[in-house]
Scaffold this active site. Structure first.
Site, PDB file in Angstrom:
ATOM      1  N   ASN A 205       0.866  -1.179   0.000  1.00 45.97           N
ATOM      2  CA  ASN A 205       0.000   0.000   0.000  1.00 45.97           C
ATOM      3  C   ASN A 205       0.903   1.230   0.000  1.00 45.97           C
ATOM      4  OD1 ASN A 205      -1.776   2.062   0.501  1.00 45.97           O
ATOM      5  ND2 ASN A 205      -2.405   1.343   2.536  1.00 45.97           N
TER       6      ASN A 205
ATOM      7  N   LYS B 121       0.082   4.244  -0.210  1.00 50.76           N
ATOM      8  CA  LYS B 121      -0.571   5.400   0.436  1.00 50.76           C
ATOM      9  C   LYS B 121      -0.366   6.665  -0.423  1.00 50.76           C
ATOM     10  CE  LYS B 121      -0.176   3.092   4.857  1.00 50.76           C
ATOM     11  NZ  LYS B 121      -0.086   3.183   6.313  1.00 50.76           N
TER      12      LYS B 121
ATOM     13  N   HIS C 254      -9.461   1.048   4.879  1.00 48.36           N
ATOM     14  CA  HIS C 254      -8.180   1.209   5.573  1.00 48.36           C
ATOM     15  C   HIS C 254      -8.381   2.128   6.783  1.00 48.36           C
ATOM     16  CE1 HIS C 254      -4.077   2.380   6.457  1.00 48.36           C
ATOM     17  NE2 HIS C 254      -3.723   1.271   5.838  1.00 48.36           N
TER      18      HIS C 254
ATOM     19  N   GLU D 172      -6.803   4.536   7.869  1.00 46.87           N
ATOM     20  CA  GLU D 172      -6.636   5.976   7.598  1.00 46.87           C
ATOM     21  C   GLU D 172      -7.889   6.548   6.950  1.00 46.87           C
ATOM     22  OE1 GLU D 172      -2.936   5.385   5.563  1.00 46.87           O
ATOM     23  OE2 GLU D 172      -2.069   4.757   7.464  1.00 46.87           O
TER      24      GLU D 172
ATOM     25  N   GLU E 223      -5.095  -4.958  10.515  1.00 47.55           N
ATOM     26  CA  GLU E 223      -4.071  -3.943  10.715  1.00 47.55           C
ATOM     27  C   GLU E 223      -4.346  -3.223  12.037  1.00 47.55           C
ATOM     28  OE1 GLU E 223      -2.306  -2.750   6.668  1.00 47.55           O
ATOM     29  OE2 GLU E 223      -4.096  -1.547   6.928  1.00 47.55           O
TER      30      GLU E 223
ATOM     31  N   GLY F  58       2.755   2.339  10.847  1.00 49.25           N
ATOM     32  CA  GLY F  58       3.668   3.463  10.711  1.00 49.25           C
ATOM     33  C   GLY F  58       4.369   3.838  12.002  1.00 49.25           C
TER      34      GLY F  58
ATOM     35  N   SER G  49       3.721  -2.049  10.272  1.00 48.43           N
ATOM     36  CA  SER G  49       5.182  -2.082  10.449  1.00 48.43           C
ATOM     37  C   SER G  49       5.796  -3.432  10.045  1.00 48.43           C
ATOM     38  CB  SER G  49       5.563  -1.715  11.888  1.00 48.43           C
ATOM     39  OG  SER G  49       5.128  -0.392  12.187  1.00 48.43           O
TER      40      SER G  49
ATOM     41  N   GLY H 261       3.002  -1.029   4.236  1.00 50.24           N
ATOM     42  CA  GLY H 261       3.011   0.388   3.917  1.00 50.24           C
ATOM     43  C   GLY H 261       4.420   0.864   3.625  1.00 50.24           C
ATOM     44  N   GLY H 262       5.058   1.440   4.638  1.00 52.40           N
ATOM     45  CA  GLY H 262       6.373   2.065   4.468  1.00 52.40           C
ATOM     46  C   GLY H 262       7.383   1.226   3.700  1.00 52.40           C
TER      47      GLY H 262
HETATM   48  P1  13P Z   1       3.183   0.455   7.667  1.00 53.50           P
HETATM   49  O1  13P Z   1       3.737  -0.811   7.032  1.00 53.50           O
HETATM   50  O2  13P Z   1       3.855   1.689   7.166  1.00 53.50           O
HETATM   51  O3  13P Z   1       3.086   0.341   9.133  1.00 53.50           O
HETATM   52  O4  13P Z   1       1.666   0.576   7.116  1.00 53.50           O
HETATM   53  C1  13P Z   1       0.821  -0.500   7.205  1.00 53.50           C
HETATM   54  C2  13P Z   1      -0.413  -0.196   6.445  1.00 53.50           C
HETATM   55  O5  13P Z   1      -1.192   0.648   6.836  1.00 53.50           O
HETATM   56  C3  13P Z   1      -0.664  -0.921   5.195  1.00 53.50           C
HETATM   57  O6  13P Z   1      -1.935  -0.686   4.698  1.00 53.50           O
END
Ligand code: 13P
Length: 249
Positions: free
Chosen positions: A9, A11, A95, A97, A167, A173, A213, A234-235
């Site tokens: 993802n 983002k 998600h 967010e 998640e 994050g 993470s 994510g990251g």
């Molecule tokens: P991180 O891997 O940056 O923690 O993000 C996870 C996420 O929200 C994937 O959708």
């Protein structure tokens, strides 16, 4: 046996040039990753370009969001059919967010999931508790409401298209990951909900991804848990080497 799905993802990151570079690097580095399913979720403006880079590869592309209406006066929104028309196969729904900043609810997730499936997309329903809820020991109750609310009215057949991603919001994050045991326990709980609601076959075939993470240093331990069927990253998915390392196990 469920195949692992490793999904990135992105983002609200990358510009067009970076998105194409990242997709091109993934294409090169993951050409031989045959034991896992792969997907990336780039920002909406770059979907068509990323689909073009990744066509004829095993890496599927999906949107990070959609609106449930098919078309019309909904300024700023993207429909399921639009995602399909540029080559998307998947879409993220709910998600944390989107729930936190854009007011998404279990009811709106339900509408989005229906629209996605009707258009032939395979959605990933994201669920997870926030820190206060876990501290209060309410994580299962929260996740149960999200899973059953998101999937309300779904048939066994609909479930063939659905993936769930757990998640925990406190792990997104933050660098803080759920332990493999914590994550597996929640995945087992979600699988139990699916069994109760849709039967054992759906529970056994539906993939449940972990997100929060996830990185090369912890992905192997997480993915080797029996109820963890891959990751939503994510990251680390913004760095081709890291995403490829996770995908290659
Ligand atoms: P991180 O891997 O940056 O923690 O993000 C996870 C996420 O929200 C994937 O959708």
């Amino acid at each position: 046996m469920r195949r692992l799905l490793i999904a990135g993802n992105w983002k609200m990151n990358t510009d067009l040039r970076e998105a194409i570079q990242l997709a091109t690097a993934l294409k090169r580095q993951l050409a031989e990753a045959e034991d896992v399913d792969l997907a990336v979720f780039p920002p909406a403006p770059f979907l068509a370009d990323v689909c073009e880079v990744l066509q004829d590869t095993a890496i599927e592309v999906g949107g990070q969001n959609l609106y449930h209406e098919p078309k019309g006066a909904f300024t700023g929104e993207v429909s399921a059919a639009m995602l399909v028309s540029v080559g998307c196969k998947r879409v993220l729904v709910g998600h944390s967010e989107r729930r936190q900043y854009f007011g998404e609810t279990d009811a709106s997730c339900n509408q989005k999931l229906r629209a996605a499936i009707a258009a032939g997309l395979r959605p990933i329903l994201c669920v997870g508790e926030v820190l206060e809820e876990r501290k209060a020991g309410r994580q299962e109750e929260v996740v149960k409401t999200q899973v059953l609310g998101g999937l309300e009215g779904f048939s066994v057949e609909d479930m063939g298209a659905v993936t769930v991603a757990y998640e925990p919001v406190w792990a997104i994050g933050t660098g803080e990951t759920a332990t493999p045991e914590q994550a597996n326990s929640m995945h087992g709980f979600i699988r139990g909900l699916l069994a109760e609601r849709f039967g054992v076959d759906v529970a056994q075939t539906t993939r449940i991804l972990y997100g929060g993470s996830m990185k090369p240093e912890n992905s192997k331990a997480l993915a080797s848990e029996p109820d963890i069927d891959g990751g939503l990253i994510g990251g680390a998915s913004l760095v081709a080497e890291k995403f490829a390392a996770i995908a290659k196990g």
